[in-house]
Design a protein around this motif. Structure first.
Motif, PDB file in Angstrom:
ATOM      1  N   ASP A 160       0.851  -1.183   0.000  1.00 29.77           N
ATOM      2  CA  ASP A 160       0.000   0.000   0.000  1.00 29.77           C
ATOM      3  C   ASP A 160       0.888   1.234   0.000  1.00 29.77           C
ATOM      4  O   ASP A 160       2.011   1.209   0.520  1.00 29.77           O
ATOM      5  CB  ASP A 160      -0.882   0.033   1.255  1.00 29.77           C
ATOM      6  CG  ASP A 160      -2.143  -0.817   1.120  1.00 29.77           C
ATOM      7  OD1 ASP A 160      -2.604  -1.047  -0.019  1.00 29.77           O
ATOM      8  OD2 ASP A 160      -2.669  -1.231   2.168  1.00 29.77           O
ATOM      9  N   ASP A 161       0.394   2.324  -0.559  1.00 33.16           N
ATOM     10  CA  ASP A 161       1.112   3.596  -0.547  1.00 33.16           C
ATOM     11  C   ASP A 161       1.143   4.113   0.889  1.00 33.16           C
ATOM     12  O   ASP A 161       0.098   4.417   1.459  1.00 33.16           O
ATOM     13  CB  ASP A 161       0.394   4.592  -1.460  1.00 33.16           C
ATOM     14  CG  ASP A 161       1.060   5.941  -1.535  1.00 33.16           C
ATOM     15  OD1 ASP A 161       2.015   6.201  -0.772  1.00 33.16           O
ATOM     16  OD2 ASP A 161       0.615   6.749  -2.368  1.00 33.16           O
ATOM     17  N   PRO A 162       2.310   4.194   1.505  1.00 30.66           N
ATOM     18  CA  PRO A 162       2.376   4.632   2.907  1.00 30.66           C
ATOM     19  C   PRO A 162       1.934   6.081   3.100  1.00 30.66           C
ATOM     20  O   PRO A 162       1.584   6.469   4.214  1.00 30.66           O
ATOM     21  CB  PRO A 162       3.851   4.447   3.284  1.00 30.66           C
ATOM     22  CG  PRO A 162       4.583   4.373   1.998  1.00 30.66           C
ATOM     23  CD  PRO A 162       3.626   3.874   0.960  1.00 30.66           C
ATOM     24  N   ALA A 163       1.891   6.868   2.025  1.00 30.68           N
ATOM     25  CA  ALA A 163       1.445   8.259   2.129  1.00 30.68           C
ATOM     26  C   ALA A 163      -0.078   8.383   2.044  1.00 30.68           C
ATOM     27  O   ALA A 163      -0.611   9.475   2.225  1.00 30.68           O
ATOM     28  CB  ALA A 163       2.099   9.090   1.030  1.00 30.68           C
ATOM     29  N   ASP A 164      -0.771   7.279   1.774  1.00 28.70           N
ATOM     30  CA  ASP A 164      -2.227   7.297   1.639  1.00 28.70           C
ATOM     31  C   ASP A 164      -2.864   6.531   2.793  1.00 28.70           C
ATOM     32  O   ASP A 164      -2.907   5.305   2.789  1.00 28.70           O
ATOM     33  CB  ASP A 164      -2.638   6.682   0.294  1.00 28.70           C
ATOM     34  CG  ASP A 164      -4.136   6.710   0.057  1.00 28.70           C
ATOM     35  OD1 ASP A 164      -4.900   7.158   0.940  1.00 28.70           O
ATOM     36  OD2 ASP A 164      -4.551   6.278  -1.040  1.00 28.70           O
ATOM     37  N   ALA A 165      -3.371   7.263   3.762  1.00 30.01           N
ATOM     38  CA  ALA A 165      -3.966   6.633   4.946  1.00 30.01           C
ATOM     39  C   ALA A 165      -5.244   5.868   4.612  1.00 30.01           C
ATOM     40  O   ALA A 165      -5.700   5.045   5.409  1.00 30.01           O
ATOM     41  CB  ALA A 165      -4.263   7.695   6.005  1.00 30.01           C
ATOM     42  N   THR A 166      -5.823   6.110   3.444  1.00 25.19           N
ATOM     43  CA  THR A 166      -7.061   5.426   3.060  1.00 25.19           C
ATOM     44  C   THR A 166      -6.817   4.204   2.184  1.00 25.19           C
ATOM     45  O   THR A 166      -7.771   3.565   1.752  1.00 25.19           O
ATOM     46  CB  THR A 166      -8.013   6.392   2.321  1.00 25.19           C
ATOM     47  OG1 THR A 166      -7.407   6.777   1.086  1.00 25.19           O
ATOM     48  CG2 THR A 166      -8.319   7.627   3.167  1.00 25.19           C
ATOM     49  N   ALA A 167      -5.557   3.867   1.920  1.00 20.74           N
ATOM     50  CA  ALA A 167      -5.240   2.732   1.041  1.00 20.74           C
ATOM     51  C   ALA A 167      -5.782   1.430   1.627  1.00 20.74           C
ATOM     52  O   ALA A 167      -5.600   1.146   2.809  1.00 20.74           O
ATOM     53  CB  ALA A 167      -3.733   2.632   0.841  1.00 20.74           C
TER      54      ALA A 167
END
Length: 98
Positions: free
Chosen positions: A26-33
């Protein structure tokens, strides 16, 4: 395999032997991933039920090759299935259409 390489922009040697969620976290910068969580749940259903699981359209961003820490927005239409489909013992297999 060629379709995965084309869709992800990755090299075969980068993926062979790699844990799937290390190669495609998951993209660690996207909390909604939710990509890893949703795919894990689907693969667990395939293992438990021994039947294909159509996940429908899923957003699952992938690492941008050659751009450390950058992710490319992607939408997939995965169907996870037991493989081989008729064997007494099998493992889940993911097929996706981008």
């Amino acid at each position: 395999m060629h379709e995965v390489l084309r869709a992800t922009g990755r090299l075969r040697d980068e993926l062979i032997g790699a844990f799937m969620f290390d190669a495609f976290p998951d993209d660690p910068a996207d909390a909604t991933a939710t990509g890893v969580r949703n795919l894990t749940a689907s693969l667990e259903r395939v293992l438990r039920l021994g039947a294909p699981d159509d996940m429908g359209i899923q957003r699952y961003d992938i690492p941008e090759p050659g751009a450390f820490g950058a992710f490319r927005r992607k939408a997939w239409n995965p169907v996870d299935s037991p493989w081989p489909p008729t064997a007494a013992s099998w493992a889940p297999c993911t097929t996706s259409r981008t």
